[in-house]
Enzyme design. Structure first.
Site, PDB file in Angstrom:
ATOM      1  N   ASP A  85       0.813  -1.210   0.000  1.00 24.66           N
ATOM      2  CA  ASP A  85       0.000   0.000   0.000  1.00 24.66           C
ATOM      3  C   ASP A  85       0.853   1.269   0.000  1.00 24.66           C
ATOM      4  O   ASP A  85       0.576   2.216  -0.740  1.00 24.66           O
ATOM      5  CB  ASP A  85      -0.934  -0.011   1.214  1.00 24.66           C
ATOM      6  CG  ASP A  85      -1.903   1.151   1.220  1.00 24.66           C
ATOM      7  OD1 ASP A  85      -3.017   1.008   0.696  1.00 24.66           O
ATOM      8  OD2 ASP A  85      -1.542   2.226   1.744  1.00 24.66           O
ATOM      9  N   PHE A  90      -5.499   2.315   0.267  1.00 30.04           N
ATOM     10  CA  PHE A  90      -5.780   1.683  -1.015  1.00 30.04           C
ATOM     11  C   PHE A  90      -5.969   0.182  -0.874  1.00 30.04           C
ATOM     12  O   PHE A  90      -6.692  -0.426  -1.667  1.00 30.04           O
ATOM     13  CB  PHE A  90      -4.691   2.024  -2.034  1.00 30.04           C
ATOM     14  CG  PHE A  90      -4.650   3.481  -2.386  1.00 30.04           C
ATOM     15  CD1 PHE A  90      -5.823   4.202  -2.572  1.00 30.04           C
ATOM     16  CD2 PHE A  90      -3.445   4.155  -2.508  1.00 30.04           C
ATOM     17  CE1 PHE A  90      -5.798   5.558  -2.893  1.00 30.04           C
ATOM     18  CE2 PHE A  90      -3.407   5.504  -2.826  1.00 30.04           C
ATOM     19  CZ  PHE A  90      -4.589   6.210  -3.007  1.00 30.04           C
ATOM     20  N   ASP A  91      -5.334  -0.447   0.105  1.00 29.72           N
ATOM     21  CA  ASP A  91      -5.650  -1.837   0.398  1.00 29.72           C
ATOM     22  C   ASP A  91      -7.116  -1.984   0.783  1.00 29.72           C
ATOM     23  O   ASP A  91      -7.815  -2.890   0.315  1.00 29.72           O
ATOM     24  CB  ASP A  91      -4.776  -2.358   1.545  1.00 29.72           C
ATOM     25  CG  ASP A  91      -3.460  -2.939   1.069  1.00 29.72           C
ATOM     26  OD1 ASP A  91      -3.416  -3.472  -0.058  1.00 29.72           O
ATOM     27  OD2 ASP A  91      -2.480  -2.875   1.814  1.00 29.72           O
ATOM     28  N   VAL A  92      -7.586  -1.104   1.659  1.00 27.66           N
ATOM     29  CA  VAL A  92      -8.985  -1.175   2.096  1.00 27.66           C
ATOM     30  C   VAL A  92      -9.918  -0.902   0.919  1.00 27.66           C
ATOM     31  O   VAL A  92     -10.899  -1.619   0.702  1.00 27.66           O
ATOM     32  CB  VAL A  92      -9.238  -0.187   3.244  1.00 27.66           C
ATOM     33  CG1 VAL A  92     -10.722  -0.126   3.590  1.00 27.66           C
ATOM     34  CG2 VAL A  92      -8.428  -0.586   4.487  1.00 27.66           C
TER      35      VAL A  92
END
Length: 404
Positions: free
Chosen positions: A143, A171-173
């Site tokens: 991320d 951005f992972d989420v």
């Protein structure tokens, strides 16, 4: 609490070969909604099991945060017996998820083309860092790297600071959320035509979409946004403002809210001042308007202003730490923390944000220990009769090799 899924996705089987955050977050959301998730880990376990501190009773809270409602089996894909079980699981799954480097599962016969040939109904979701193009596929996708390369870090911080990463792996989420949306859309399409498909999400494309107004400023307006600290490029006021005892975030998203704000502050004439009467004027003249607002706010404590400004219908709020944020959610009746499991196995967890009137989210299982359910999953995969896992006792058809 029941061990039987009751949510809207009850009856669906997810073979989750993902690890760390984006994939496990997506699979946890599916599990919360009733899907049966089998978390396939290497013998070393998900990387986040060792990401600590903080920890709870020796277990990483990072891992605990995205792995409830799942069962864990440890499989070594380099071992022929374990690989056969992994392939069998993929053949029975409604949904398969993975975030290996693009092409990394091909040598194990667990890539989309191979799995779909045996299981045409599978919805196969792949999450990568930079996509599957020749240049993107070779880049590892953490991320913080995507925050750096996408431009987000250039926007995070003040005009006089260096770039900062976001306080979460944003951005992972987002990629996990987009993967979930894609999976649900593909399931709906499968209901129409009986065919699964490959759903692909990558962190960089997620970043381009997730930066919304900032990437649009460049794409549509040719403007390269810059760091503005807590200020907004297109709205004012929309930032923390100093009161007598600390800062209060105050926003005025339209002219009506601004008029209400300055009436509460005792300077109603500012609403008709041509320098401030429209949002574009307030934004252009923020350096003139800010000290006028702060002068009034400095006369009283922030919580007194909070009650009055909120009472007038203008959005505002104090800046809490995470504990204060959870406490505030509790104060307004949201019950943000749920207890998953019972007795010594109970783990406090943050509630799924979705509510349903007819098929509520349930919290069946605490995050599993490594290979905690390995024996029962292996036994189930070796059974010749395909049934829903594990101990639910109801038969259900799944696509397997040669059946379609």
């Amino acid at each position: 609490m029941t061990d039987r899924p009751t949510g809207p996705l009850s009856g669906l089987l997810v073979a989750d070969f993902s690890r760390i955050l984006a994939g496990p977050y997506a699979s946890m959301l599916l599990a919360d909604l009733g899907a049966e998730v089998v978390k396939v880990e290497s013998p070393a376990g998900d990387d986040t099991r060792s990401w600590m501190p903080p920890l709870r009773e020796g277990v990483s809270t990072y891992y605990l945060g995205v792995n409830r409602n799942k069962r864990s089996v440890a499989l070594d894909l380099k071992d022929p017996g374990d690989l056969a079980l992994a392939q069998e699981l993929a053949g029975r799954a409604d949904i398969m998820m993975e975030n290996f480097r693009p092409g990394g599962l091909t040598r194990y016969g667990l890539d989309y083309d191979t799995v779909a040939a045996a299981n045409p109904k599978v919805v196969y979701a792949s999450i990568s860092g930079f996509g599957t193009t020749e240049r993107g596929r070779v880049l590892p996708g953490y991320d913080i790297i995507v925050q750096a390369m996408s431009g987000l870090m250039s926007l995070t911080g003040g005009p006089d600071t260096g770039p900062f990463r976001s306080g979460i792996s944003v951005f992972d989420v987002m990629a996990g959320l987009h993967a979930t949306i894609g999976i649900l859309a593909a399931l709906h399409s499968r209901d129409e035509d009986g065919r699964g498909q490959h759903v692909e999400v990558n962190l960089l494309a997620t970043a381009m979409s997730g930066m919304v107004n900032q990437t649009s400023a460049y794409a549509a307006g040719g403007v390269v946004p810059v760091r503005m600290g807590n200020s907004h490029p297109s709205l004012f006021p929309y930032e923390p403002l100093m009161c007598a005892d600390g800062e209060l975030v105050v926003t005025a998203g339209n002219n009506g809210q601004f008029r209400k704000l300055v009436e509460v502050l005792g300077v109603p004439e500012l609403a008709d001042d041509p320098r401030f009467s429209r949002n574009e004027d307030r934004t252009a003249n923020r350096d003139l308007l800010r000290p006028l607002l702060v002068e009034r706010l400095m006369t009283r404590p922030k919580m007194e202003w909070f009650r009055e400004i909120i009472g007038a219908g203008v959005p505002c709020g104090p800046i809490n730490d995470v504990g204060g944020g959870v406490a505030f959610a509790q104060e307004i009746g949201q019950e943000p923390v749920v207890e998953v499991g019972e007795g010594e196995a109970m783990v406090p967890s943050i509630r799924n944000p979705i509510t349903f009137s007819e098929t509520p989210v349930d919290y069946r299982l605490p995050p599993p220990g490594l290979d905690e359910h390995g024996d029962e999953i292996r036994a189930w995969l070796r059974e010749p009769v395909v049934s829903t896992p594990l101990d639910h006792g109801e038969s259900r058809d799944h696509a397997e090799g040669g059946d379609e």
